[in-house]
Write a protein that holds these residues in place. Structure first.
Motif, mmCIF file in Angstrom:
data_model
loop_
_atom_site.group_PDB
_atom_site.id
_atom_site.type_symbol
_atom_site.label_atom_id
_atom_site.label_comp_id
_atom_site.label_asym_id
_atom_site.label_seq_id
_atom_site.Cartn_x
_atom_site.Cartn_y
_atom_site.Cartn_z
ATOM 1 N N ARG A 90 0.813 -1.127 -0.077
ATOM 2 C CA ARG A 90 0.168 0.051 0.026
ATOM 3 C C ARG A 90 0.949 1.259 -0.026
ATOM 4 N N TYR A 91 1.895 1.124 0.716
ATOM 5 C CA TYR A 91 2.919 2.351 0.733
ATOM 6 C C TYR A 91 3.480 2.479 -0.579
ATOM 7 N N GLU A 92 3.739 1.597 -1.304
ATOM 8 C CA GLU A 92 4.429 1.749 -2.748
ATOM 9 C C GLU A 92 3.408 2.138 -3.745
ATOM 10 N N HIS A 93 2.144 1.735 -3.393
ATOM 11 C CA HIS A 93 1.057 2.044 -4.132
ATOM 12 C C HIS A 93 0.601 3.647 -4.103
ATOM 13 N N ALA A 94 1.095 4.166 -2.772
ATOM 14 C CA ALA A 94 0.774 5.589 -2.579
ATOM 15 C C ALA A 94 1.947 6.334 -3.166
ATOM 16 N N ARG A 95 3.013 5.876 -3.396
ATOM 17 C CA ARG A 95 4.067 6.407 -4.071
ATOM 18 C C ARG A 95 3.704 6.612 -5.614
ATOM 19 N N GLN A 96 3.153 5.463 -6.102
ATOM 20 C CA GLN A 96 2.486 5.543 -7.556
ATOM 21 C C GLN A 96 1.355 6.754 -7.633
ATOM 22 N N THR A 97 0.749 6.744 -6.710
ATOM 23 C CA THR A 97 -0.369 7.763 -6.757
ATOM 24 C C THR A 97 0.101 9.026 -6.770
ATOM 25 N N VAL A 98 1.061 9.420 -6.000
ATOM 26 C CA VAL A 98 1.943 10.500 -6.077
ATOM 27 C C VAL A 98 2.337 10.844 -7.583
ATOM 28 N N GLN A 99 3.183 9.886 -7.848
ATOM 29 C CA GLN A 99 4.048 10.089 -9.050
ATOM 30 C C GLN A 99 3.094 10.522 -10.323
ATOM 31 N N GLN A 100 1.821 9.679 -10.482
ATOM 32 C CA GLN A 100 0.938 10.031 -11.284
ATOM 33 C C GLN A 100 0.183 11.384 -11.097
ATOM 34 N N TYR A 101 0.041 12.133 -9.877
ATOM 35 C CA TYR A 101 -0.428 13.043 -9.485
ATOM 36 C C TYR A 101 0.176 14.351 -10.355
ATOM 37 N N ILE A 102 1.562 13.969 -10.030
ATOM 38 C CA ILE A 102 2.609 15.384 -10.567
ATOM 39 C C ILE A 102 3.136 14.952 -11.890
ATOM 40 N N ASN A 103 2.821 13.738 -12.327
ATOM 41 C CA ASN A 103 3.271 13.053 -13.642
ATOM 42 C C ASN A 103 4.910 13.216 -13.518
ATOM 43 N N ALA A 104 5.478 12.490 -12.519
ATOM 44 C CA ALA A 104 6.924 12.387 -12.564
ATOM 45 C C ALA A 104 7.085 11.365 -13.456
ATOM 46 N N GLU A 105 8.666 11.264 -14.175
ATOM 47 C CA GLU A 105 8.749 10.171 -15.019
ATOM 48 C C GLU A 105 8.891 8.830 -14.499
ATOM 49 N N HIS A 106 9.721 8.948 -13.301
ATOM 50 C CA HIS A 106 9.959 7.603 -12.414
ATOM 51 C C HIS A 106 9.260 7.660 -11.202
ATOM 52 N N LEU A 107 9.015 6.201 -10.780
ATOM 53 C CA LEU A 107 8.506 6.105 -9.300
ATOM 54 C C LEU A 107 9.613 6.564 -8.362
ATOM 55 N N TYR A 108 10.836 6.241 -8.666
ATOM 56 C CA TYR A 108 11.803 6.420 -7.707
ATOM 57 C C TYR A 108 12.476 7.907 -7.493
ATOM 58 N N GLU A 109 11.594 8.719 -8.275
ATOM 59 C CA GLU A 109 11.867 10.071 -8.161
ATOM 60 C C GLU A 109 11.005 10.632 -7.185
ATOM 61 N N ILE A 110 10.270 9.855 -6.453
ATOM 62 C CA ILE A 110 9.184 10.373 -5.194
ATOM 63 C C ILE A 110 9.815 9.894 -4.141
ATOM 64 N N ILE A 111 10.019 10.927 -3.393
ATOM 65 C CA ILE A 111 10.497 10.533 -1.891
ATOM 66 C C ILE A 111 9.617 10.988 -1.003
ATOM 67 N N PHE A 112 9.282 10.206 -0.027
ATOM 68 C CA PHE A 112 8.318 10.487 1.282
ATOM 69 C C PHE A 112 9.276 11.392 2.377
ATOM 70 N N THR A 113 8.708 12.301 2.522
ATOM 71 C CA THR A 113 9.507 13.216 3.529
ATOM 72 C C THR A 113 8.582 13.583 4.717
ATOM 73 N N SER A 114 8.840 14.339 5.604
ATOM 74 C CA SER A 114 7.963 14.598 6.739
ATOM 75 C C SER A 114 7.020 15.949 6.194
ATOM 76 N N GLY A 115 7.247 16.642 5.061
ATOM 77 C CA GLY A 115 6.425 17.736 4.756
ATOM 78 C C GLY A 115 7.524 18.458 3.917
ATOM 79 N N THR A 116 6.960 19.588 3.567
ATOM 80 C CA THR A 116 7.582 20.458 2.504
ATOM 81 C C THR A 116 9.128 21.050 3.550
ATOM 82 N N THR A 117 8.787 21.212 4.824
ATOM 83 C CA THR A 117 10.239 21.853 5.722
ATOM 84 C C THR A 117 11.117 20.822 5.250
ATOM 85 N N GLY A 118 10.651 19.631 5.535
ATOM 86 C CA GLY A 118 11.638 18.302 5.585
ATOM 87 C C GLY A 118 12.210 18.142 4.134
#
Ligand code: PLP
Length: 406
Positions: free
Chosen positions: A68-96
Motif C-alpha cells: 500500500r505504501y508503494e502504491h501511495a508512491r505511485q499515486t503521487v507519481q501520477q498526480y504530478i506526472n513524474a517520469e519515474h516512481l523512484y523520483e518520489i521521496i516521502f518526507t515529513s513535509g515541505t520543510t523536511g
C-alpha cells in the motif's frame, strides 16, 4: 461532475462543528486543511486492522502495508506526472523536503562563491535552509524583489542570473499574498544559465494540476496536511540524475544496502533518502486525499476557488480603510489585508469569537512583511469547501469588529 458544495461539505465532519455556539467558518486553509471522512477512515482502518512496519517483514501484515505504501508512491507519481516512481521521496513535509535538498544538493553541487536565488515573498521554509546551506558552503544568497502588487520583478530576476547561479528556489504560490508565480518562465530562464530549480509547491499543489515534466522543474515539494491529508508527511520530487548524484542527508535503517564498520553502502533510489521507519500510514492517507481531490476534479476545484476569490475580493474591498496585500493578476483564493490602523491580532480575536478562523501575523514570511513595512496581516485562505455565505459572514464580522476597535 457538477460541483455539489453541500455534498462536499458533508465529506468534512469538522465543518459541522460549532465554535462558541456559532457555526465554524474555517478560513485558515493556507495553514492547514481539514480532512475528508475517507482520509480519516483510511488512517483509522490502517491503525485498527493493518499496522505493521514496511519493507522489513516477511509476514502478511508487513507485506500488505509495504504494497500500500508503494502504491501511495505511485499515486503521487501520477498526480504530478513524474517520469519515474523512484523520483518520489516521502518526507515529513515541505520543510523536511527543503532541508533534505539544501543539505544533499549543497554537498553535491555547491562550492564557495556559488549563488542561490530565492524571492522576497518566500515562506521561511524556503529561505532559512538555503541560508544555512550558503553559510556552510560560503555561497551567496540573492533575492528577487517584488512589486507593490506582490508580483515578482522578472526583469530583476533576469539580472540576478549568471554563470555562478547554481539554484533558484521559489514558491509556486505565495502563502501570504496568494500570488501565483510564473514558474514555467522562471525555470526556463534558470536552465538557460545552467542553474537548477526547486519549486516549493506547498500552496500550489492543492489548487490545480501540477505536471513536473511539463514544468521541467528539477525539484518540487509539498505537504500532505495542506492537501487535505494527514500531518507529518510530504513529498520531494527530484530528477533522477540529480537524486542519483546527491548523497543521503540522514543515515539509518532502510537507506542502506550493506553496513559494516569499515564501509557502508547505500540503498537505491528512493530509499537512499528515506532513512528510518517512514510515516507509511501518513503516505497512504496522503494518497487517499489525492484520490479524493481527483474524484472532485482539480479543474472544478480551481474554478470554484476562483469564484470565491473574486467574490471575497469585491466584498471585502467595500469595507472602508481595508487594504489588500497581494493584488497580483494570477492569484489563488487567499485574501491578505489590514483595516486602517487596527492590529491584525485584535481583529482576528474578535472574528474568532464569531466562529471565524483566520490567520493573523507574519505568515512565516517576515522578509515579505518588512518589504511592505508592516507587522503582519489578516489572511483569509479559502478552500473548495468554503461558501459565498461564509464570505458574507466574514464581511459582516469585519464590519462589526471594525466598529468595536475604531
Ligand atoms: N512553503 C510554503 C509556501 C508554505 O505555505 C508552508 C507552510 O505554511 C511551507 C512551505 C512549510 O510547510 P510545512 O510546515 O508543512 O513543512
Amino acid at each position: 461532475m457538477t460541483f455539489d458544495i453541500t455534498k462536499i461539505r458533508s465529506d468534512f465532519p469538522i465543518l459541522a462543528q460549532q465554535v462558541y455556539g456559532k457555526p465554524l467558518i474555517y478560513m485558515d486553509n493556507g495553514a492547514t486543511t481539514q480532512k475528508p471522512q475517507i482520509v480519516i477512515d483510511t488512517i483509522n482502518a490502517l491503525h485498527t486492522e493493518q499496522n505493521a512496519s514496511i519493507h522489513r517483514g516477511v509476514h502478511f501484515l508487513s507485506e500488505q502495508m509495504t504494497e500500500r505504501y508503494e502504491h501511495a508512491r505511485q499515486t503521487v507519481q501520477q498526480y504530478i506526472n513524474a517520469e519515474h516512481l523512484y523520483e518520489i521521496i516521502f518526507t515529513s513535509g515541505t520543510t523536511g523536503s527543503v532541508n533534505a535538498i539544501a543539505f544533499s544538493f549543497g554537498e553535491a553541487y555547491i562550492k564557495a562563491g556559488d549563488e542561490v536565488i530565492v524571492s522576497e515573498m518566500e515562506h521561511h521554509s524556503n529561505i532559512v535552509p538555503w541560508q544555512m546551506m550558503c553559510n556552510r558552503k560560503n555561497a551567496k544568497l540573492l533575492v528577487i524583489p517584488i512589486t507593490d502588487d506582490g508580483e515578482l520583478k522578472m526583469d530583476e530576476y533576469k539580472k540576478l542570473l549568471n554563470s555562478k547561479t547554481k539554484l533558484v528556489a521559489v514558491g509556486q504560490v505565495s502563502n501570504a499574498l496568494g500570488t501565483i508565480n510564473p514558474i514555467k518562465e522562471i525555470i526556463k530562464l534558470a536552465h538557460a544559465t545552467g542553474a537548477k530549480v526547486f519549486i516549493d509547491g506547498a500552496q500550489g499543489i492543492q489548487h490545480g494540476k501540477v505536471d513536473v515534466r511539463a514544468l521541467d522543474c528539477d525539484f518540487y515539494a509539498f505537504s500532505g496536511h495542506k492537501l487535505y491529508g494527514p500531518t507529518g508527511i510530504g513529498m520531494l520530487y527530484g530528477k533522477e540524475k540529480l537524486l542519483f548524484d546527491m548523497p543521503p542527508y540522514q543515515g539509518g535503517g532502510d537507506m542502506v544496502e550493506r553496513v559494516s564498520f569499515s564501509k557502508t553502502t547505500y540503498n537505491t533510489l528512493p530509499f537512499k533518502f528515506e532513512a528510518g521507519t517512514s510515516n507509511y500510514i501518513g503516505a497512504i492517507g496522503m494518497a487517499t486525499a489525492i484520490e479524493y481531490l481527483q474524484n472532485i476534479g482539480l479543474e472544478n476545484i480551481a474554478d470554484y476557488e476562483q469564484q470565491l476569490l473574486q467574490y471575497a475580493t469585491q466584498k471585502l474591498k467595500q469595507i472602508d480603510g481595508l487594504r489588500i496585500y497581494g493584488n497580483a493578476h494570477d492569484k489563488i483564493s487567499i485574501v491578505s489585508f489590514l483595516i486602517g490602523n487596527i492590529h491584525p491580532y485584535d481583529l482576528g480575536m474578535i472574528l474568532d469569537k464569531m466562529g471565524i478562523a483566520v490567520r493573523t501575523g507574519t505568515h512565516c514570511a517576515m522578509p515579505l512583511m518588512d518589504r511592505f513595512e508592516i507587522e503582519g496581516t489578516i489572511r483569509a485562505s479559502m478552500a473548495f469547501y468554503n461558501t459565498f455565505g461564509e464570505i458574507d459572514k466574514l464581511y459582516e464580522g469585519l464590519v462589526k469588529a471594525k466598529m468595536m476597535l475604531e
